[in-house]
Design a protein around this motif. Structure first.
Motif, mmCIF file in Angstrom:
data_model
loop_
_atom_site.group_PDB
_atom_site.id
_atom_site.type_symbol
_atom_site.label_atom_id
_atom_site.label_comp_id
_atom_site.label_asym_id
_atom_site.label_seq_id
_atom_site.Cartn_x
_atom_site.Cartn_y
_atom_site.Cartn_z
ATOM 1 N N THR A 45 -30.784 -11.327 76.956
ATOM 2 C CA THR A 45 -30.153 -11.432 78.272
ATOM 3 C C THR A 45 -29.460 -12.791 78.350
ATOM 4 O O THR A 45 -30.082 -13.829 78.075
ATOM 5 C CB THR A 45 -31.202 -11.326 79.394
ATOM 6 O OG1 THR A 45 -31.890 -10.094 79.270
ATOM 7 C CG2 THR A 45 -30.534 -11.382 80.763
ATOM 8 N N ASP A 69 -27.369 -16.061 80.084
ATOM 9 C CA ASP A 69 -27.654 -16.879 81.267
ATOM 10 C C ASP A 69 -26.505 -16.874 82.255
ATOM 11 O O ASP A 69 -26.474 -17.698 83.175
ATOM 12 C CB ASP A 69 -27.992 -18.311 80.843
ATOM 13 C CG ASP A 69 -26.791 -19.044 80.246
ATOM 14 O OD1 ASP A 69 -25.761 -18.385 79.972
ATOM 15 O OD2 ASP A 69 -26.889 -20.274 80.068
ATOM 16 N N GLN A 85 -26.190 -11.661 84.045
ATOM 17 C CA GLN A 85 -27.306 -11.439 83.130
ATOM 18 C C GLN A 85 -26.989 -10.275 82.171
ATOM 19 O O GLN A 85 -27.783 -9.366 81.980
ATOM 20 C CB GLN A 85 -28.607 -11.154 83.892
ATOM 21 C CG GLN A 85 -29.145 -12.345 84.655
ATOM 22 C CD GLN A 85 -30.532 -12.076 85.223
ATOM 23 O OE1 GLN A 85 -30.842 -10.960 85.632
ATOM 24 N NE2 GLN A 85 -31.354 -13.113 85.258
#
Length: 522
Positions: free
Chosen positions: A73, A75, A79
């Motif tokens: 995922t 940042d 996401q």
């Protein structure tokens, strides 16, 4: 007239060393500049590939690489899910007593465990526990003595053994190139997250003398981000059949082949279809194929010899040889309900399940083999949680199988390989799924034997023949372990004479204490 050894040449592929080792591979994975920083790892796994092996004095060196596949995922504010596909070289050394530089070797490596640590958004530290199994071979030609000529009165003890007459090994490399089209109803590709390539249904057929035809399928699973309003993850699967004919001198319809296969670094490129949409995945998959062939043979050899009235000197050399005594296959059906999602989190969609059988222990008993292991499953799924929309559940399902194999015993060496024939699943609840799988178990039972090979033989007159020109008769009491051959050779008589004088049956057993009349010639 001197004695002459009549020999038969038999080619064998003798196992010099067979060993396993475990090593830890430390790697740092750098996030490519084209991808955002890492926030959380959803899934990290990999495949270990052997590039080459090298034999040294009592050692074997394995060179290879690990193909790491990471889903994470990012940042960023969305996401988003991103994928990293990267490679890390490794080499490891295992002990191989008896190995030397001119011998051939093979190896297989497998990943047992992966640990990771996110050092920062651009760097991931990975520790991999790798198991490696290696074999060192010696291609040798045995001079098997199957007769002795030069004397009308030579007495010969023959024996027989079943062994694998080695034909040869050949290797080839070829590339499968295929345009994989997105199935109707699925969106075009925005980004490919990962590709998994597996072999299935690999078989061989000897189509003509000196030729082996290998057929099979490559199953390709592709996880990608769809080019639609959702920009969600999509899974598509394709199957590429292949057929390759390999020349191997000496192969005929009686030959038995061992097929080894693997892929190298695969290339996948997104391209456009005739409408200009990104709905084609151009694939280029290098395949390494190895065929090793042998024929089962019952070989008769001279174990011992003597000449009544003469001194015969026989030189022998013990030779250790491994032969395949049994080849079997079995299936294991696995059906297990797995609790996948964490408490309070529901599964909204299963994207992919990656299964891998891992053998832990195989034991040979009298007429039976038991196998224990686990089916490791990585279950990739979407959740109803906004904080963790993509998750992966790692599951281990134990399995055990007992296979009846008449004739085997604990002294024999098993070679066991497991494959997944197929698997599927169904949802049981928002948290659980039922996984069903069929495992194929291929079993090869090897037996090591030591056979005494005669190397030299010579005849000379017995020194005491001058003092005792005529046969004498003795009364012999059978000792434990005696055979007609042993008694006849000890007193320079013949089995036929002992049978005739004592009115014996040819297959009659000698019991300790029995009296035999023997015409002693020396």
């Amino acid at each position: 007239m001197s004695l002459e050894l009549i020999k038969e040449e038999i080619k064998v592929n003798r196992v010099i060393a067979d060993n396993t080792t475990q090593t830890i591979i430390q790697s740092d994975i750098i996030v490519p500049d084209t991808k955002p920083d890492v926030s959380r790892i959803c899934l990290i796994d990999g495949e270990a590939k052997v590039k080459s092996t090298e034999t040294l004095q009592d050692k074997m060196v394995i060179n290879g690489y690990i193909n790491y596949k990471i889903l994470y995922t990012s940042d960023d504010e969305n996401q988003s899910i991103k994928g990293i596909n990267t490679y890390s070289d490794f080499n490891c050394t295992l002990d191989a007593p008896g190995a030397r530089q001119d011998l051939k070797s093979t190896a297989v490596c497998d990943i047992e465990h992966i640990e990771y640590d996110i050092l920062n958004g651009r760097k991931i530290s990975v520790k991999t526990i790798l198991s490696a199994k290696g074999k060192v071979f010696s291609e040798e030609v045995l001079d098997v003595v199957n007769d002795i000529e030069g004397s009308d009165n030579v007495q010969i003890l023959r024996n027989s053994i079943s062994l694998n007459s080695y034909i040869g090994t050949t290797e080839t490399e070829f590339s499968l190139q295929e345009n994989l089209e997105i199935p109707a109803g699925k969106p075009s590709i925005t980004e490919v997250l990962r590709n998994d390539v597996k072999f299935s249904g690999v078989e061989y057929n000897i189509v003509d003398n000196d030729k082996v035809e290998v057929t099979g399928n490559l199953n390709i699973s592709t996880l990608y981000v769809g080019d639609d309003e959702r920009h969600g993850m999509e899974l598509m699967e394709h199957e590429i059949p292949f057929k390759q004919t390999i020349e191997l001198y000496g192969v005929n319809e009686d030959a038995i082949c061992n097929i080894s296969y693997s892929t190298d670094v695969c290339q996948f490129t997104v391209s456009e279809d005739s409408d200009g949409e990104a709905r084609v995945l151009a694939s280029e998959i290098p395949v390494n194929l190895s065929v090793s062939a042998y024929a089962k043979r019952a070989v008769s050899y001279v174990e011992d010899a003597y000449i009544p009235g003469s001194r015969v000197q026989i030189d022998k050399k013990e030779f250790d040889i491994e032969s395949v005594v049994s080849e079997n296959s079995s299936k294991i059906n696995i059906k297990e309900v797995l609790n996948v999602a964490a408490e309070g989190v529901e599964i909204s969609e299963i994207f992919n399940i990656m299964c891998k059988p891992v053998l832990i222990e195989c034991r040979v008993y009298e007429n039976k083999l038991t196998c224990e292991g686990i089916l490791a499953a990585d279950i990739l799924y979407m959740t109803n949680s906004a904080e963790q929309p993509l998750s992966c559940s790692k599951q281990e399902i134990p399995f055990k199988s007992s296979i009846d194999i008449p004739g085997i015993n604990p002294e024999m060496n098993p070679e066991v390989q497991t494959y997944i024939e197929h698997y599927n699943y169904s949802m049981v609840s928002p948290y659980e799924l039922e996984l069903r799988a069929v495992l194929d178990i291929d079993i090869k039972i090897n037996e090591r034997n030591s056979i005494p090979l005669i190397t030299e033989v010579s005849e000379s007159p017995a020194e005491d023949m001058r003092n005792s020109p005529s046969p004498s008769i003795i009364l012999y009491f059978v000792q434990p372990g005696d055979t007609l051959w042993k008694v006849a050779k000890k007193y320079s008589s013949t089995i036929e004479d002992i049978i005739s004088i004592n009115n014996l049956n040819e297959n009659e057993e000698l019991y300790p204490g029995r009296q035999l009349i023997v015409k002693k010639k020396i």
